[in-house]
Design a protein around this motif. Structure first.
Motif, short mmCIF file in Angstrom:
data_model
loop_
_atom_site.label_atom_id
_atom_site.label_comp_id
_atom_site.label_asym_id
_atom_site.label_seq_id
_atom_site.Cartn_x
_atom_site.Cartn_y
_atom_site.Cartn_z
N ARG A 12 -37.92 -14.59 -7.78
CA ARG A 12 -36.93 -14.43 -8.35
C ARG A 12 -37.10 -13.37 -9.01
NH1 ARG A 12 -35.93 -15.99 -14.07
NH2 ARG A 12 -38.33 -17.50 -14.46
N PHE A 13 -37.88 -12.73 -8.86
CA PHE A 13 -38.23 -11.73 -10.11
C PHE A 13 -38.51 -9.97 -8.54
CE2 PHE A 13 -40.18 -14.90 -12.63
CZ PHE A 13 -39.93 -14.24 -14.08
N ALA A 34 -30.03 -10.51 -11.98
CA ALA A 34 -31.31 -9.86 -11.96
C ALA A 34 -31.99 -11.19 -13.41
CB ALA A 34 -31.68 -9.21 -12.99
N PRO A 35 -33.21 -11.76 -13.32
CA PRO A 35 -33.55 -13.49 -13.81
C PRO A 35 -33.08 -12.76 -15.84
CG PRO A 35 -35.34 -12.30 -12.46
CD PRO A 35 -34.72 -11.00 -12.68
N GLY A 36 -33.35 -11.47 -16.30
CA GLY A 36 -32.99 -10.92 -17.18
C GLY A 36 -31.74 -11.33 -18.41
N ALA A 37 -31.08 -11.52 -16.80
CA ALA A 37 -28.91 -10.90 -17.77
C ALA A 37 -28.85 -12.72 -17.70
CB ALA A 37 -28.50 -11.90 -15.59
#
Length: 372
Positions: A257-258, A272-275
């Motif tokens: 996922r990164f 994005a994972p940070g979303a």
């Protein structure tokens, strides 16, 4: 080739004696195979090798690799060829498009049979390969140039759709029909506008056994005929294993996922994972819990911290804007040390305890905090 095509070819037969052509018999309206279930799509193939091939093992191996949905049958012909029959056109199209195929590192040359083709005499010496174009100079990286290079290699079939989709690729792929009776082309020269020359290298995907001395598919260099006539085996060979396009190791089954997709089309549907993660405010130095509201698709999440007043102004993420925050510190509540602390009062205050790693030399202020 379908049974209806065979019926058309054999609808009007004339039988004649081999030694005496005057003795003949005309048989009109001959029907061959009147069953509707007798339908097939045919191809013919041969292996480029001098070894003896055990047909049952060959048929079983290729059927396992191809995995045709409606099945496949083969017949060995006297000319060391194989008549291959598929029972659905989709299976034949997929096998032909996903080639080239090999059996025990020997190339299988295949050709689709058309009406009127004789499987025992039809020409079998062209195979489609995916070729990677490396070291293409800046200024030549265009679809027109890639197609021209494919024409230089053989007969251009098509180019990879991902060549110019925004990916960070180090090479370009082109599908080419190559004459396997000729030596492979390992590079070519291109002349710049300045008059200097640039060398472009080629790498062949799924390349089978070929000779490092003559560059022809079908045998190794130790079986090269000229190697028996005074050629030093220690000389630098003009061809090598570097012409193979890497290994065939399969990609990981699970998608990381990164890892962001390279193409612009895939990036539009990627998140994005940070979303969806929690964003900590830089102004907050205490370890209090932070909550975040679930954002809509394409929106920046709103962060709410219990010790700060946050007034976020959210814009669309696609517009390139960021979330604006207005942060105001809150005053901490004073707690009387003589008053017993209850569970409610403990939850209302934040206690920051710092203990040295060695456990010694704690300051009086730190010890006072510990006594609390």
């Amino acid at each position: 080739m379908e049974t209806s095509d065979i019926e058309t070819l054999c609808a009007d037969l004339t039988l004649a004696d081999v030694d005496d052509e005057d003795m003949s018999m005309h048989v009109p309206n001959v029907t061959v195979g009147d069953s509707d279930d007798d339908v097939g799509y045919y191809a013919v193939g041969r292996l480029i090798t001098d070894r003896n091939i055990k047909f049952p093992f060959f048929q079983d191996t290729m059927a396992t690799v191809w995995r045709p949905t409606m099945g496949v049958t083969m017949r060995q012909l006297p000319t060391k060829r194989y008549l291959i029959r598929f029972y659905h056109e989709g299976d034949l199209n997929r096998v032909m498009n996903e080639g080239p195929w090999t059996y025990e590192q020997s190339l299988l040359v295949m050709r689709r049979l058309l009406p009127g083709d004789d499987p025992e005499t039809v020409q079998l010496q062209h195979v489609e390969f995916w070729v990677q174009i490396h070291s293409l100079p800046v200024g030549f990286r265009s679809e027109v140039v890639v197609k021209a290079i494919g024409t230089f290699l053989g007969e251009w079939v098509r180019s990879d759709d991902r060549n110019f989709d925004g990916s960070m690729g180090t090479y370009y792929r082109v599908r080419v029909l190559i004459d396997v009776s000729k030596l492979l082309k390992k590079h070519m020269k291109m002349k710049r506008d300045s008059g200097t020359w640039a060398v472009v290298d080629f790498r062949f995907e799924r390349l089978p056994t070929f000779c490092f001395l003559c560059g022809i598919i079908g045998h190794g260099d130790k079986y090269y005929v000229r190697a028996l006539h005074g050629i030093d085996p220690n000389i630098e060979k003009p061809f090598g294993a570097y012409m193979r396009a890497g290994s065939r190791r399969t990609a990981p089954l699970a998608v990381n996922r990164f890892v962001a997709p390279e193409s612009n089309v895939e990036k539009k549907t990627w998140t994005a994972p940070g979303a969806d993660s929690v964003f900590m405010l830089a102004a907050v130095q205490v370890g209090a819990s932070t909550s975040v509201t679930a954002p809509d698709k394409g929106k920046v999440p709103q962060v709410i911290h219990p010790l700060t007043n946050v007034v976020p102004t959210t814009h669309d993420a696609d517009e390139g804007d960021i979330t604006e925050f207005v942060v105001a510190e809150q005053k901490r509540k004073r707690v009387d040390t003589e008053t017993p602390l209850t569970g409610a009062s403990m939850s209302e205050m934040d206690i920051e305890i710092e203990v040295p790693k060695n456990g010694d030399g704690a300051s009086s202020a730190q010890q006072a905090r510990l006594e609390l």
